[in-house]
Design an enzyme around this catalytic site. Structure first.
Site, mmCIF file in Angstrom:
data_model
loop_
_atom_site.group_PDB
_atom_site.id
_atom_site.type_symbol
_atom_site.label_atom_id
_atom_site.label_comp_id
_atom_site.label_asym_id
_atom_site.label_seq_id
_atom_site.Cartn_x
_atom_site.Cartn_y
_atom_site.Cartn_z
ATOM 1 C CG HIS A 96 -6.740 1.492 2.311
ATOM 2 N ND1 HIS A 96 -6.401 1.552 3.527
ATOM 3 C CD2 HIS A 96 -6.406 2.934 1.853
ATOM 4 C CE1 HIS A 96 -5.633 2.435 3.864
ATOM 5 N NE2 HIS A 96 -5.970 3.491 3.161
ATOM 6 C CG ASP A 137 -5.069 -0.184 7.222
ATOM 7 O OD1 ASP A 137 -5.654 -1.581 7.546
ATOM 8 O OD2 ASP A 137 -5.027 0.317 6.103
ATOM 9 C CG HIS A 139 -5.000 -5.273 7.285
ATOM 10 N ND1 HIS A 139 -6.460 -4.944 7.350
ATOM 11 C CD2 HIS A 139 -5.363 -6.494 7.247
ATOM 12 C CE1 HIS A 139 -7.482 -5.752 7.564
ATOM 13 N NE2 HIS A 139 -6.646 -6.698 7.598
ATOM 14 C CG ASP A 141 -3.336 -1.462 3.312
ATOM 15 O OD1 ASP A 141 -3.658 -2.595 3.863
ATOM 16 O OD2 ASP A 141 -4.101 -0.731 3.556
ATOM 17 C CG HIS A 154 -7.377 -4.365 -0.481
ATOM 18 N ND1 HIS A 154 -8.517 -4.434 0.338
ATOM 19 C CD2 HIS A 154 -6.936 -5.624 -0.519
ATOM 20 C CE1 HIS A 154 -8.535 -5.600 1.047
ATOM 21 N NE2 HIS A 154 -7.946 -6.334 0.280
ATOM 22 C CG ASP A 241 -8.849 0.148 6.054
ATOM 23 O OD1 ASP A 241 -9.882 -0.177 6.375
ATOM 24 O OD2 ASP A 241 -7.968 -0.305 5.448
ATOM 25 C CG ASP A 243 -9.227 -2.595 8.111
ATOM 26 O OD1 ASP A 243 -8.242 -1.598 8.802
ATOM 27 O OD2 ASP A 243 -9.042 -3.101 7.059
ATOM 28 C CD GLU A 286 -10.886 -1.655 2.171
ATOM 29 O OE1 GLU A 286 -11.838 -2.483 2.350
ATOM 30 O OE2 GLU A 286 -9.906 -1.724 1.584
#
Ligand SMILES: [Mn+2]
Length: 322
Positions: A96, A137, A139, A141, A154, A241, A243, A286
């Protein structure tokens, strides 16, 4: 409406050095070989792969930040060129950290556009054209080198785009911040550290964490997010992302996290969004082919982009009022 019909250009962001597990570097090549472009053609819109942008592995002894910074400059130039050629770039990662290049390039292209002649649209350009961004996402980031334990780029792209962190990343394509905090919405987050959460809270960035998405539903969250990032901006983008998805739907990502978004709900809500002429660019990142099972994550990537470009029902999330 020519802009709504822009051909989609898939741009492989061949980089994994921004993450501890570098195997996402193989993501774009793997999706290409699997036939992502050909499969997407069946959705009734022109789709083609442009040339990849690949990280320079010979720079690795100087550290991941050096690799990512140099790569970001080249990716930014590719994304700008794609937009200026009246295409819709869809960047395929890669880790990412590629978001720094994607969105710096998008903003650079936006700021080079001549101001519109329509007085309503001109309002959006008064203080410089702004880009809105929906960031989906697991996360945040939003680390800077001061808050990051791992120091991996990332985990830093969103902070960099907001103008915080290493100058090697904040200065890509243009000096300074590319995004305003009010123009960014995150969706689906469920794993973060305090330093990055504090930065986003201090800036007032809207974060729709996964418990909010569970409560309200993804479609309602996305509609609100899109309304926010389109408000007062000249254009908007989507950074996705993989994930963010539940590992049951997308096991092949750089950093899988349990209790994620379910693919069917997400694709339903994304339907037809790429027919919005204000959508400037997209990013899907990702993909880790080595962790994929029976290509299910590759199919998830196809479903996500396919939903965006599908013409059968254009943009429910644009019409819905939150
Ligand atoms: Mn991410």
């Amino acid at each position: 409406m020519r802009d709504a019909m822009r051909p989609v250009e898939l741009i492989g962001a061949v980089i994994g050095e921004g993450a501890p597990d570098r195997r996402t570097r193989a993501g774009p090549g793997s999706l290409r070989q699997w036939g992502l472009g050909r499969r997407l053609l069946e959705r009734g819109r022109e789709v083609r792969w442009g040339p990849d942008v690949a990280s320079d592995l010979s720079a690795l002894p100087s550290g991941p930040m050096t690799v990512v910074a140099e790569f970001s400059q080249r990716l930014a130039a590719r994304v700008s060129a794609s937009i200026e050629a009246h295409r819709l770039p869809v960047v395929i990662g890669g880790d990412h950290s590629c978001a720094v290049g994607t969105w710096s390039g998008a903003v650079a292209a936006l700021r080079r556009r001549p101001p519109p002649t329509d007085p309503d649209a001109l309002d959006r350009y008064r203080s410089g054209p702004r880009l809105g961004l929906v960031w989906i996402d697991a996360h945040l980031d939003a680390h800077t080198p001061d808050t990051s334990e791992s120091q991996m780029p990332h985990g830093m792209p969103l902070a960099s785009l907001l103008g915080y962190g290493a100058e090697a990343l904040t200065g890509v394509a243009l000096r300074g911040a590319k995004l305003k905090p009010a123009d960014v919405v995150l969706i689906g987050c469920r794993s973060w550290e305090s330093g990055e959460a504090e930065l986003l809270a201090r800036l007032g960035v809207r974060v729709m964490a996964s418990d909010e998405v569970t409560r309200r539903g993804f479609a309602a969250c996305l509609s609100e997010a899109i309304a926010r990032v389109r408000e007062g901006t000249a254009a908007w983008g989507l950074s996705f992302d993989l994930d963010a998805l539940d590992p049951a739907d997308a096991p092949g990502t750089g950093t899988p996290v349990e209790r994620g978004l379910r693919l069917a709900e997400v694709t339903g809500a994304l339907h037809g969004l790429a027919w919005d002429p204000q959508l400037l660019a997209c990013e899907l990142v990702e993909y880790n082919p080595e962790l994929d099972r029976d290509r299910s994550t590759a199919r998830a990537a196809e479903d996500l982009i396919g939903a965006l470009i599908d013409r059968r029902s254009a943009g429910a999330a644009l019409r819905a009022r939150p």
